[in-house]
Write a protein that holds these residues in place. Sequence first.
Motif, PDB file in Angstrom:
ATOM      1  N   PRO B   5      -8.025 -26.061 -16.515  1.00  0.00           N
ATOM      2  CA  PRO B   5      -7.364 -24.756 -16.529  1.00  0.00           C
ATOM      3  C   PRO B   5      -7.811 -23.939 -15.320  1.00  0.00           C
ATOM      4  N   HIS B   6      -6.931 -23.090 -14.825  1.00  0.00           N
ATOM      5  CA  HIS B   6      -7.286 -22.309 -13.651  1.00  0.00           C
ATOM      6  C   HIS B   6      -6.401 -21.078 -13.538  1.00  0.00           C
ATOM      7  N   ARG B   7      -6.841 -20.179 -12.654  1.00  0.00           N
ATOM      8  CA  ARG B   7      -6.093 -18.943 -12.402  1.00  0.00           C
ATOM      9  C   ARG B   7      -4.978 -19.258 -11.411  1.00  0.00           C
ATOM     10  N   LEU B   8      -3.810 -18.719 -11.662  1.00  0.00           N
ATOM     11  CA  LEU B   8      -2.703 -18.877 -10.735  1.00  0.00           C
ATOM     12  C   LEU B   8      -2.864 -17.910  -9.566  1.00  0.00           C
ATOM     13  N   ALA B   9      -2.342 -18.292  -8.444  1.00  0.00           N
ATOM     14  CA  ALA B   9      -2.406 -17.407  -7.268  1.00  0.00           C
ATOM     15  C   ALA B   9      -1.599 -16.142  -7.533  1.00  0.00           C
ATOM     16  N   ARG B  19       0.264  -9.816 -15.742  1.00  0.00           N
ATOM     17  CA  ARG B  19       0.641  -8.410 -15.858  1.00  0.00           C
ATOM     18  C   ARG B  19      -0.529  -7.538 -16.297  1.00  0.00           C
ATOM     19  N   LEU B  20      -1.433  -8.086 -17.112  1.00  0.00           N
ATOM     20  CA  LEU B  20      -2.477  -7.242 -17.702  1.00  0.00           C
ATOM     21  C   LEU B  20      -3.783  -7.235 -16.921  1.00  0.00           C
ATOM     22  N   ILE B  21      -3.921  -8.101 -15.917  1.00  0.00           N
ATOM     23  CA  ILE B  21      -5.201  -8.143 -15.215  1.00  0.00           C
ATOM     24  C   ILE B  21      -5.149  -7.287 -13.946  1.00  0.00           C
ATOM     25  N   ASP B  22      -6.331  -6.838 -13.558  1.00  0.00           N
ATOM     26  CA  ASP B  22      -6.452  -6.058 -12.342  1.00  0.00           C
ATOM     27  C   ASP B  22      -7.365  -6.841 -11.410  1.00  0.00           C
ATOM     28  N   ARG B  23      -6.769  -7.535 -10.436  1.00  0.00           N
ATOM     29  CA  ARG B  23      -7.550  -8.402  -9.575  1.00  0.00           C
ATOM     30  C   ARG B  23      -8.508  -7.651  -8.661  1.00  0.00           C
ATOM     31  N   LEU B  44     -11.862 -12.837 -23.151  1.00  0.00           N
ATOM     32  CA  LEU B  44     -12.850 -13.883 -22.882  1.00  0.00           C
ATOM     33  C   LEU B  44     -12.136 -15.225 -22.775  1.00  0.00           C
ATOM     34  N   ALA B  45     -11.116 -15.428 -23.619  1.00  0.00           N
ATOM     35  CA  ALA B  45     -10.370 -16.684 -23.603  1.00  0.00           C
ATOM     36  C   ALA B  45      -9.704 -16.914 -22.247  1.00  0.00           C
ATOM     37  N   SER B  46      -8.990 -15.906 -21.761  1.00  0.00           N
ATOM     38  CA  SER B  46      -8.285 -16.110 -20.483  1.00  0.00           C
ATOM     39  C   SER B  46      -9.287 -16.272 -19.338  1.00  0.00           C
ATOM     40  N   ALA B  47     -10.421 -15.555 -19.421  1.00  0.00           N
ATOM     41  CA  ALA B  47     -11.425 -15.670 -18.361  1.00  0.00           C
ATOM     42  C   ALA B  47     -12.059 -17.051 -18.364  1.00  0.00           C
ATOM     43  N   LEU B  48     -12.279 -17.600 -19.558  1.00  0.00           N
ATOM     44  CA  LEU B  48     -12.850 -18.945 -19.624  1.00  0.00           C
ATOM     45  C   LEU B  48     -11.883 -19.951 -19.000  1.00  0.00           C
ATOM     46  N   MET B  49     -10.601 -19.796 -19.352  1.00  0.00           N
ATOM     47  CA  MET B  49      -9.607 -20.705 -18.775  1.00  0.00           C
ATOM     48  C   MET B  49      -9.584 -20.546 -17.262  1.00  0.00           C
ATOM     49  N   ALA B  50      -9.656 -19.312 -16.778  1.00  0.00           N
ATOM     50  CA  ALA B  50      -9.636 -19.088 -15.336  1.00  0.00           C
ATOM     51  C   ALA B  50     -10.826 -19.764 -14.669  1.00  0.00           C
ATOM     52  N   TYR B 327      -2.201 -13.121 -18.073  1.00  0.00           N
ATOM     53  CA  TYR B 327      -3.481 -13.281 -17.402  1.00  0.00           C
ATOM     54  C   TYR B 327      -3.421 -14.184 -16.190  1.00  0.00           C
ATOM     55  N   ALA B 328      -2.229 -14.695 -15.892  1.00  0.00           N
ATOM     56  CA  ALA B 328      -2.067 -15.593 -14.743  1.00  0.00           C
ATOM     57  C   ALA B 328      -3.019 -16.768 -14.816  1.00  0.00           C
TER      58      ALA B 328
END
Lengths: 102, 1016, 205
Positions: B5-9, B19-23, B44-50, B327-328
């Motif tokens: 799993p990873h963060r999308l560009a 939409r909900l994150i502030d990079r 925490l879930a989306s951050a772990l995936m990122a 969360y991209a």
Amino acid sequence: MLLLICPVCGAEGDETDFQYGGEAHIARPASSTPEAVSEADQYAYLHVRANPKGLHHEQWLCARGCGKWFNATRDTVTMEFKAFYKMGEKPPRTPRTRSAKP
Amino acid sequence: MTVLPHRLAEAALGGQAGRLIDRTKTIRFTFDGKTMSGFAGDTLASALMANGVRVVGRSFKYHRPRGLLGLGSEEPNGLVTIGEDNRLEPNVRATQVELYDGLTARSQNRWPSLQFDVGEINNRFSRYIPAGFYYKTFMHPRAFWKHIYEPVIRRAAGLGPAPKEADPDRYEHVHIHCDVLVVGGGIAGLAAARSAMEAGARVILADENSRLGGVSDLNDEKIEGENALAWISKTTEELAASETVHLLTRTTATGHFDHNYVVMCERVCDHDPARLKNGAPRHRLWKVRTKEVVLATGSIERPIAFADNDKPGVMLASAVRGYIARYAVTPGSAAVLFTNNDDAYRTFTALYDAGVTLTRIIDSRPAPDSILTDKAKALGIPLSFGSGISSVKTEDGGKCIAGVSVTSLTGGGGLNRPIGAECDFICMSGGFNPAVHLFSHGGGKLIYDEMLQAFRPGETRERIRVVGAANGVFETAKILAEGISAGWSAARDALPKGAVKGRAPRPPKADAQPISPSEPVWFVPAHGEKNEGNKHFLDFQNDVTVADVELANREGYRSVEHVKRYTTLGMATDQGKTSNINALGILSEALGKTIPEIGTTTFRPPYTPFSFGAFVGPVRGKLFQPVRRTPVQSWHEDMGAEFEPIGQWRRPYCYPKGSERRSDAVKREVMAVRNAAGLLDASTLGKIEVRGPDAGTFLDLIYTNTMSTLKVGRCRYGLMLNDSGFLFDDGVTVRFADEHFLVHTTSGNSDHIGGWLERWHQTEWPHLKVFMTPVTEQWAQFALAGPKAHAVLEALESDIDFSGRAFPFLSFKAGRLAGVPVRVYRISFSGELSFEIATPAGFGQYLWTALMKAGEGFDIAPYGTEALHVMRAEKGFIAIGDETDGTVTPLDLGLSWAVSKKKKDFIGKRALELPDLARNDRRHFIGLLTEDPQRVLPEGAQAVADPRARPPHRVIGYVSSTYFSPTLERSIAFGLIERGRERMGETIHFAVGGTMMPAEIVDPVFYDKEAERQNV
Amino acid sequence: MSEAEWLNALAHRTVELSGLVLAIEERFDVGMIDLRILPDDTESLAAAQRVLGIALPGEARTSTAGDGFTCLWFSVDQWLVTCDRTRTQEFTKSLSKALEGHFASVTDVSDMRAVIRLTGDAGRQVLMKCMSIDILSKEIRPGYVRRVNFGEIAGALRMVSNEPDCFELYVFRSYASYALDWLEEAARESAAIGKPFGPSPAPPV
């Protein structure tokens, strides 16, 4: 958390503002004929209570309100109160439970 | 080769992902000790995936590696432990944790690490530990139960660790009323709240998330031609600006109770723990009483039961598109989609638009036909219809997915050659279950909808309306119409008749999306190996598989209630949110019954777990129980008194001097009263004024004695029975005037007896003209006792003549003492010359101090409840609660002198005549003297009929009070012993610590038998 | 001999107001008389009215005020008459005398209860943490009286005035310290819930 309305003072409150007193309309045999109370009648008065699936007439105390005892008719299945009426009164006629469709 | 799993560009999805994150705001946190970072807005879930974390925990029984399944509160796998030390909280769903700087999180149920867990051995032996295995094991040998089986099972049980330190944070409860409570802030709830508001109702809207809008942002809905979010924002602002709407976010409606009482838990500070330092409450429980409830609680997506459907990377389809949109983050770079409905196709478009490869779409329906399926075809994505996943290929010890096998579901002989598809994650969707939990709490009946293959709300006795997906309605236009109508009619029903005029507002225009029907797919056969060997998971949290349900069936557990309890399906902290309906589908196929015929188990509060702190609220520490203070409490505290609880009071037990032991203090106090003078705070005793022309008549019915013959200015000791004939209180009644009495009660019963008198008067004898006024707290009251009592009083200014001739035993006088008004009763519980002196409570401390000062020259000492009890026992006086236990009559206690033979009726009279209470072989109140005078019988010691018999002994009574008497310099005790009064002088034996202790039955009055001392 | 000292219920406490959203103080200059008259006993009611100069409130949960005293409805046959402490004896005597020979009861209960006054705009929000009645209701106006569960004890609430809201809480004397503990916990600034049913910042979507 039942909601009750005292028929004496009109206070509406949670069941914690009241106190349950068991089945209503039970005559105390000794109050009317103290010298002639059979064992069976005394026993029934002390220990035998109805346990209906449906309408139950019962006593409640407006403990955190006017401090007066009153009667209520409650459906023991749905927990709906059908009537609140004063001590000394007879239970009023109450309509059948209508169930509401959402 | 799997991609984690990873963060999308930032540019992904045309800049629309996340939409909900502030990079621009980086947040640091740790997971299993490793420092990671995420963005503001992450869970925490989306951050772990990122951060490339795919495995977040180990399953309960088999210790299989697990990844996240869902997006919100339905999450069964991602349970983590948050925080440390006294703020450690286990079993928190990572999907609901809002990331903050410094957060520490740990995975659970694994040792020594998540990657390498010794417990995985359970998985290898899974054949031997199916559902219910513990009913057939751990039986032999018996010696292993306590020292081997129990400790090992205890250590293995549970998921997260329990905190070891007390919770330092504060919690509170708030009561609030409204006309319409709307649960759920998606478009259905917002529509209902808004129209209820317009109708003029007081509205509360609560949502368990930190944001309103539900799942509209994942469903590409359009309202009034615009993206639904625009309508949602506008409506939210209108509600927030209103004077009649209360909006609550991060607030879960956790239970529905009788008559529309709803309890909601607000997580006030979990996302911002810095506020806790200032004393902000961590959680707040809202106790809502509402006239009408509108449930807009949405729906929960169903997994599909295929083999190994619990592998890390298998996720609910709508959750996957949620992670992308909000969360991209993506669970991997190559996906397979397995569905039985059209909604999952929205996930395919989200993945496609985000640049994630779809290697295959598998639809269990033989011929799905919609715009979305056409789009998939047009894009050249491989499609398999009428098919299902028959196996999952993994790498890295089962922790990563490498691909799937797809088989046709539509029969066709034995030639079902599986097709392979590579992927590193799987999106599954078995349909949607309306979230009907709160509706069920209120006893609402559920009906099975064949179209939805799900239960939706049916009849209810409560005033609840259900709208939107929770009601099985999924089309935007219909949802809005339903919500608006429900809000309006709820307001109309809640407000007074005629208050709401006109009609509900017209619903806004919304797109209608044609949906082709879904079809049930309860079970996908595994490819090749035996079914028991393959894990088709139903309940992820409790590790319950299809094979377990079938096993339960074979063993005779066929009702849904039995299956649930035997397999523990639906009994984990998620209460079966993602498993219940699937299990019913399996059961239905196994039993050959329809799902409605099988029925459901009952949903119960809480909807999701909430903290003990929220449950307790402020009721802890010094607020745990109301503690009552007498008017002299400060003086007792300053004197270093040791206290004992009597009801909610803390009465001085004794006043140890210096390093005195309690027993020595008690001895000293007894001797002080017997030889000089003592002062006891008796303010806690109940006092009730009884007034009216029928006061005497009424008291005659309440007591066994005839109070109506009591002379004015005199006192009488009375007994109160219940109508079963049992003694439950005693006390002295005083007559102030013809129509004015004062009733004393024991401290523990004071409130109860006030109620007792009222109840009998109001319900049995309302014609009697009598008023009762409790005055317990109006008067401070002290017992001044001892041979010097009179002398102490003489040392103070008074208009009362305290001499024996003027003030006989059992009489009363009113006047002034030391400058304050007093009522004085000459009564005695200690057996010494004794005056009970009452003064208005505000003067209590002053008078007490004045009496102590006046007594200095006479060696006065304060004495406590224990000294008092020793002295009354020396005098043969019973004590309520010691010699009474709810089954003792006055005749048992030898108090028939206090029971009127003349009165026609009093409470308990008829009962005393019943055979069982009139028997002559009942237990009688007697005194006991131990053979060894220095040994004290333990309280409650049981007397045996024959000490030489073999156990079990026939018990003939017990010790009801027991003390060391300093006056007699030996032990004394009371007992209730069979035929005791006929056995004077007899030695009986008490079973004490494995031996038999002998004691002689004697007269209970041990001291001053002629009662001379109190009568001087 | 020293002058007799009368202590109020909370004499052993100092009320620490900093960090609270409400002014909390004990009123110990209040005299209280428990008055019982049957509701259909018009003669006795008239006798009481002659002494007090005003009628006793007949409607539940209301109070009436006269010259130097207030009558709080407690039950269909029970009122609490409050007055300045220095006048309690006077009122008790005159009421008792007027009701002599009637079936009625007049009892000085001035020391039985503690009276705690709460003043401030946040009064209702704090009380939402203390009792389960609909404290935000418009029905609750100055003059309103209601017997309630306060925390876990019996109490009575009276609305004295508004602008700012001013309430009085009556609890039995022995519970005064507990009541104060409960109020101090509920009235913390750090736990303020703001005005429910009022404009607030819109939550994010």
